[in-house]
Design an enzyme around this catalytic site. Structure first.
Site, PDB file in Angstrom:
ATOM      1  N   ASP A   1       5.742  12.000  -8.084  1.00 29.94           N
ATOM      2  CA  ASP A   1       5.176  12.144  -6.732  1.00 29.94           C
ATOM      3  C   ASP A   1       6.142  12.962  -5.853  1.00 29.94           C
ATOM      4  O   ASP A   1       5.722  13.887  -5.151  1.00 29.94           O
ATOM      5  CB  ASP A   1       4.937  10.745  -6.121  1.00 29.94           C
ATOM      6  CG  ASP A   1       4.402  10.823  -4.707  1.00 29.94           C
ATOM      7  OD1 ASP A   1       3.208  11.083  -4.533  1.00 29.94           O
ATOM      8  OD2 ASP A   1       5.212  10.652  -3.755  1.00 29.94           O
TER       9      ASP A   1
ATOM     10  N   LYS B   1       5.775  16.847  -4.109  1.00 30.35           N
ATOM     11  CA  LYS B   1       6.044  17.152  -2.700  1.00 30.35           C
ATOM     12  C   LYS B   1       7.135  18.229  -2.570  1.00 30.35           C
ATOM     13  O   LYS B   1       7.058  19.107  -1.707  1.00 30.35           O
ATOM     14  CB  LYS B   1       6.451  15.872  -1.970  1.00 30.35           C
ATOM     15  CG  LYS B   1       5.293  14.873  -1.864  1.00 30.35           C
ATOM     16  CD  LYS B   1       5.768  13.497  -1.446  1.00 30.35           C
ATOM     17  CE  LYS B   1       4.610  12.524  -1.295  1.00 30.35           C
ATOM     18  NZ  LYS B   1       5.038  11.123  -1.224  1.00 30.35           N
TER      19      LYS B   1
ATOM     20  N   GLY C   1       0.808  -1.235   0.000  1.00 32.59           N
ATOM     21  CA  GLY C   1       0.000   0.000   0.000  1.00 32.59           C
ATOM     22  C   GLY C   1       0.834   1.274   0.000  1.00 32.59           C
ATOM     23  O   GLY C   1       0.302   2.349   0.237  1.00 32.59           O
TER      24      GLY C   1
HETATM   25  P1  NAP Z   1      -7.442   5.019  -1.634  1.00 35.01           P
HETATM   26  O1  NAP Z   1      -7.103   3.963  -0.661  1.00 35.01           O
HETATM   27  O2  NAP Z   1      -7.481   4.674  -3.078  1.00 35.01           O
HETATM   28  O3  NAP Z   1      -8.888   5.602  -1.208  1.00 35.01           O
HETATM   29  C1  NAP Z   1      -9.605   6.510  -1.994  1.00 35.01           C
HETATM   30  C2  NAP Z   1     -11.011   6.632  -1.407  1.00 35.01           C
HETATM   31  O4  NAP Z   1     -11.710   7.628  -2.098  1.00 35.01           O
HETATM   32  C3  NAP Z   1     -11.846   5.356  -1.509  1.00 35.01           C
HETATM   33  O5  NAP Z   1     -12.615   5.196  -0.358  1.00 35.01           O
HETATM   34  C4  NAP Z   1     -12.735   5.605  -2.731  1.00 35.01           C
HETATM   35  O6  NAP Z   1     -14.008   4.979  -2.602  1.00 35.01           O
HETATM   36  C5  NAP Z   1     -12.919   7.106  -2.667  1.00 35.01           C
HETATM   37  N1  NAP Z   1     -13.038   7.714  -3.975  1.00 35.01           N
HETATM   38  C6  NAP Z   1     -12.070   7.828  -4.926  1.00 35.01           C
HETATM   39  N2  NAP Z   1     -12.546   8.471  -6.001  1.00 35.01           N
HETATM   40  C7  NAP Z   1     -13.826   8.761  -5.735  1.00 35.01           C
HETATM   41  C8  NAP Z   1     -14.862   9.420  -6.451  1.00 35.01           C
HETATM   42  N3  NAP Z   1     -14.663   9.920  -7.673  1.00 35.01           N
HETATM   43  N4  NAP Z   1     -16.065   9.559  -5.854  1.00 35.01           N
HETATM   44  C9  NAP Z   1     -16.291   9.064  -4.634  1.00 35.01           C
HETATM   45  N5  NAP Z   1     -15.345   8.441  -3.888  1.00 35.01           N
HETATM   46  C10 NAP Z   1     -14.146   8.293  -4.441  1.00 35.01           C
HETATM   47  O7  NAP Z   1      -6.477   6.283  -1.486  1.00 35.01           O
HETATM   48  P2  NAP Z   1      -5.555   6.657  -0.239  1.00 35.01           P
HETATM   49  O8  NAP Z   1      -4.284   5.867  -0.310  1.00 35.01           O
HETATM   50  O9  NAP Z   1      -6.340   6.636   0.995  1.00 35.01           O
HETATM   51  O10 NAP Z   1      -5.113   8.157  -0.621  1.00 35.01           O
HETATM   52  C11 NAP Z   1      -6.000   9.235  -0.464  1.00 35.01           C
HETATM   53  C12 NAP Z   1      -5.258  10.556  -0.671  1.00 35.01           C
HETATM   54  O11 NAP Z   1      -4.228  10.683   0.310  1.00 35.01           O
HETATM   55  C13 NAP Z   1      -4.563  10.699  -2.018  1.00 35.01           C
HETATM   56  O12 NAP Z   1      -4.585  12.059  -2.402  1.00 35.01           O
HETATM   57  C14 NAP Z   1      -3.124  10.273  -1.713  1.00 35.01           C
HETATM   58  O13 NAP Z   1      -2.168  10.813  -2.611  1.00 35.01           O
HETATM   59  C15 NAP Z   1      -2.963  10.878  -0.328  1.00 35.01           C
HETATM   60  N6  NAP Z   1      -1.928  10.243   0.500  1.00 35.01           N
HETATM   61  C16 NAP Z   1      -1.923   8.899   0.637  1.00 35.01           C
HETATM   62  C17 NAP Z   1      -0.956   8.310   1.445  1.00 35.01           C
HETATM   63  C18 NAP Z   1      -0.917   6.818   1.643  1.00 35.01           C
HETATM   64  O14 NAP Z   1      -0.006   6.350   2.332  1.00 35.01           O
HETATM   65  N7  NAP Z   1      -1.852   6.049   1.105  1.00 35.01           N
HETATM   66  C19 NAP Z   1      -0.019   9.117   2.115  1.00 35.01           C
HETATM   67  C20 NAP Z   1      -0.078  10.514   1.959  1.00 35.01           C
HETATM   68  C21 NAP Z   1      -1.043  11.059   1.144  1.00 35.01           C
HETATM   69  P3  NAP Z   1     -14.190   3.386  -2.520  1.00 35.01           P
HETATM   70  O15 NAP Z   1     -13.567   2.982  -1.205  1.00 35.01           O
HETATM   71  O16 NAP Z   1     -15.663   3.159  -2.531  1.00 35.01           O
HETATM   72  O17 NAP Z   1     -13.466   2.828  -3.674  1.00 35.01           O
HETATM   73  N1  HSE Z   2       3.144   6.785  -2.989  1.00 41.61           N
HETATM   74  C1  HSE Z   2       3.565   7.668  -1.962  1.00 41.61           C
HETATM   75  C2  HSE Z   2       4.943   7.238  -1.465  1.00 41.61           C
HETATM   76  C3  HSE Z   2       2.539   7.660  -0.827  1.00 41.61           C
HETATM   77  O1  HSE Z   2       5.386   6.125  -1.820  1.00 41.61           O
HETATM   78  O2  HSE Z   2       5.614   7.997  -0.778  1.00 41.61           O
HETATM   79  C4  HSE Z   2       2.753   8.770   0.199  1.00 41.61           C
HETATM   80  O3  HSE Z   2       2.618  10.040  -0.359  1.00 41.61           O
END
Ligand code: NAP
Ligand code: HSE
Length: 433
Positions: free
Chosen positions: A202, A206, A188
């Site tokens: 990415d 940042k 993940g």
């Molecule tokens: P994710 O696991 O793919 O979750 C995305 C969520 O948004 C899901 O619940 C999805 O619904 C919902 N969604 C996406 N598109 C949608 C739409 N068009 N309409 C309604 N719902 C929608 O993503 P994530 O990893 O949590 O990341 C979320 C954000 O945080 C991103 O901007 C990412 O760059 C940022 N971020 C992530 C991390 C990390 O470690 N993952 C770290 C820092 C920042 P469903 O569940 O129903 O599919």
């Molecule tokens: N894909 C990103 C990373 C998630 O590997 O750092 C956190 O922004």
């Protein structure tokens, strides 16, 4: 005093689930700090029937964004769904409806941060985005508040967990690139399309955010020179080790006088550099301030709970501002006009690996080309290339301007004795060989 504060979530994936867990598990602490309960009232998802790894009442889930954005009882929108254009529209709508916004979205903030912050201020709303850079590390707050009195001149960051994980496993365990990338995706760490991780985009997003805040200058994504990790070979990693360096994808932001440069590129870091020992999916940002000197911020850069910690801390910030009645007043506009360095103002050492014809005079031809451009050698290794008439030459240069170095690179390709330039990287610090 308000009775409770309600948040609406856009997204309930990796980060959103962590946010719901922290709000529930740390309710006592939140109440102690703001004096009232915090509730997640509505959550936008794509698929309402999906199995979730967090407990939430099903009536709170919706696929209609208006249920969240226009709910009069929701004070704060937490955007953790990702995406750019549609998400920008949602956030603009939220702000114009006088709802504060917390987001983890670096893709959006790197492109539209300036516009969104302006609209937030116009509507007396907060827009906080701590989780967008380096996940659980409170680096944005450290730059904007902790180092507010200083003048930051240099930031170097390992700000992408996926590529750090890949490079660590390739160089320490000798594992293949594809194999480790698949593991990073399964864990993940990677974006849904990992191209933006491995090609450096990415990290560039940042660094755009970091440089804008650290230098108080509006830096755009197009200002960042970007190179990813896809061309790094096993041989490059071997030579790197042999010379006393560790290969990392480094975001580099440097200010000289009023001019700045920002890049993301694979870099040979001296093993003695504090960033060289940041391994696996961990992130770290090294910040040099004129008064404070060297500082380094280290921690998990991705993942559900670390990232959610930053999101909920931002939510707390919004709520404290609500209590004080000062929302929308904390963002400070950039102080300086953007001035970018030209290639003859950017200096670095470089690593270069080339294959040349193994013949008399080849080395003298190379030396002549380098010295013509004023680029001098710090270290050289020459070895025969197995089963061929070629020699492999590895060079670490002394400091040279990017302009001179790029001219050398261009002219090398035209030399009759040069078969190919195999690789070229930035070098930071002194290796041990
Ligand atoms: P994710 O696991 O793919 O979750 C995305 C969520 O948004 C899901 O619940 C999805 O619904 C919902 N969604 C996406 N598109 C949608 C739409 N068009 N309409 C309604 N719902 C929608 O993503 P994530 O990893 O949590 O990341 C979320 C954000 O945080 C991103 O901007 C990412 O760059 C940022 N971020 C992530 C991390 C990390 O470690 N993952 C770290 C820092 C920042 P469903 O569940 O129903 O599919
Ligand atoms: N894909 C990103 C990373 C998630 O590997 O750092 C956190 O922004």
């Amino acid at each position: 005093m308000v009775k409770s504060i309600s948040a609406g979530l856009l997204g309930l994936g990796t980060v959103g689930s962590g946010v719901v867990k922290i709000i529930e598990n740390h309710q006592d602490k939140l109440m102690h700090q703001i004096g009232c309960p915090v509730e997640v009232k509505k959550v936008l998802v794509k698929n309402q029937d999906k199995k979730r790894d967090v407990k939430i009442d099903s009536y709170k889930l919706t696929t209609n964004v208006e249920d969240v954005l226009f709910d009069p009882e929701i004070d704060v929108i937490i955007e953790v769904m990702g995406g750019i254009e549609q998400t920008r529209d949602y956030i603009l709508t939220a702000l114009r409806n006088k709802k504060h916004v917390v987001t983890a979205n670096k893709d959006l903030m790197a492109l539209y941060g300036s516009e969104l912050l302006t609209v937030a201020a116009e509507n007396e709303c907060d827009l906080f985005y701590e989780a967008s850079v380096a996940g659980g590390i409170p680096i944005l707050r450290s730059l904007v508040e902790g180092l507010a009195s200083d003048r930051v001149t240099k930031m170097m960051g390992i700000v992408n967990g996926t590529t750090n994980f890949i490079l660590t496993k390739m160089s320490k365990d000798g594992r293949a690139y594809e194999d480790v990338l698949a593991e990073a995706q399964a864990l993940g760490y990677a974006e849904s399309d990992p191209t933006s991780d491995v090609e450096g985009l990415d990290a560039a997003r940042k660094m755009t955010i970091l440089a804008t805040l650290g230098f108080s200058m509006k830096i755009d994504l197009d200002d960042v020179r970007v190179k990813g990790i896809t061309e790094i070979t096993e041989e490059d990693l071997q030579y790197s080790k042999q010379l006393g360096y560790t290969m990392k994808l480094i975001g580099y932001a440097h200010r000289t006088g009023d001019h700045v440069e920002v890049s993301v590129q694979p870099t040979l870091l001296a093993d003695s550099h504090p960033l060289a020992s940041v391994n696996d999916e961990y992130n770290a940002v090294y910040v040099y301030g004129e008064a404070v000197g060297e500082t380094m911020f280290y921690g998990p850069g991705a993942g559900s709970m670390p990232t959610a910690t930053a999101v909920v801390s931002d939510l707390l910030g919004v709520m404290k501002n609500m209590r004080l009645g000062v929302n929308g007043r904390s963002a400070v506009a950039p102080q300086y006009p953007k001035q970018l360095k030209l290639p003859d103002q950017m200096f670095s050492k470089y690593f270069l690996r080339i294959h040349v014809k193994d013949q008399v005079g080849a080395f003298a031809t190379l030396t002549a080309l380098f010295s013509e451009r004023g680029v001098s050698f710090e270290k050289i290794i020459q070895l025969p290339v197995k089963d061929s008439e070629l020699a492999e030459i590895v060079i670490v240069t002394h400091q040279a301007s990017l302009k001179d170095y790029e001219e050398v690179l261009q002219q090398l390709n035209d030399l009759e004795i040069v078969k190919s330039v195999k690789s070229s990287y930035r070098v930071e610090g002194d290796g041990s060989l």
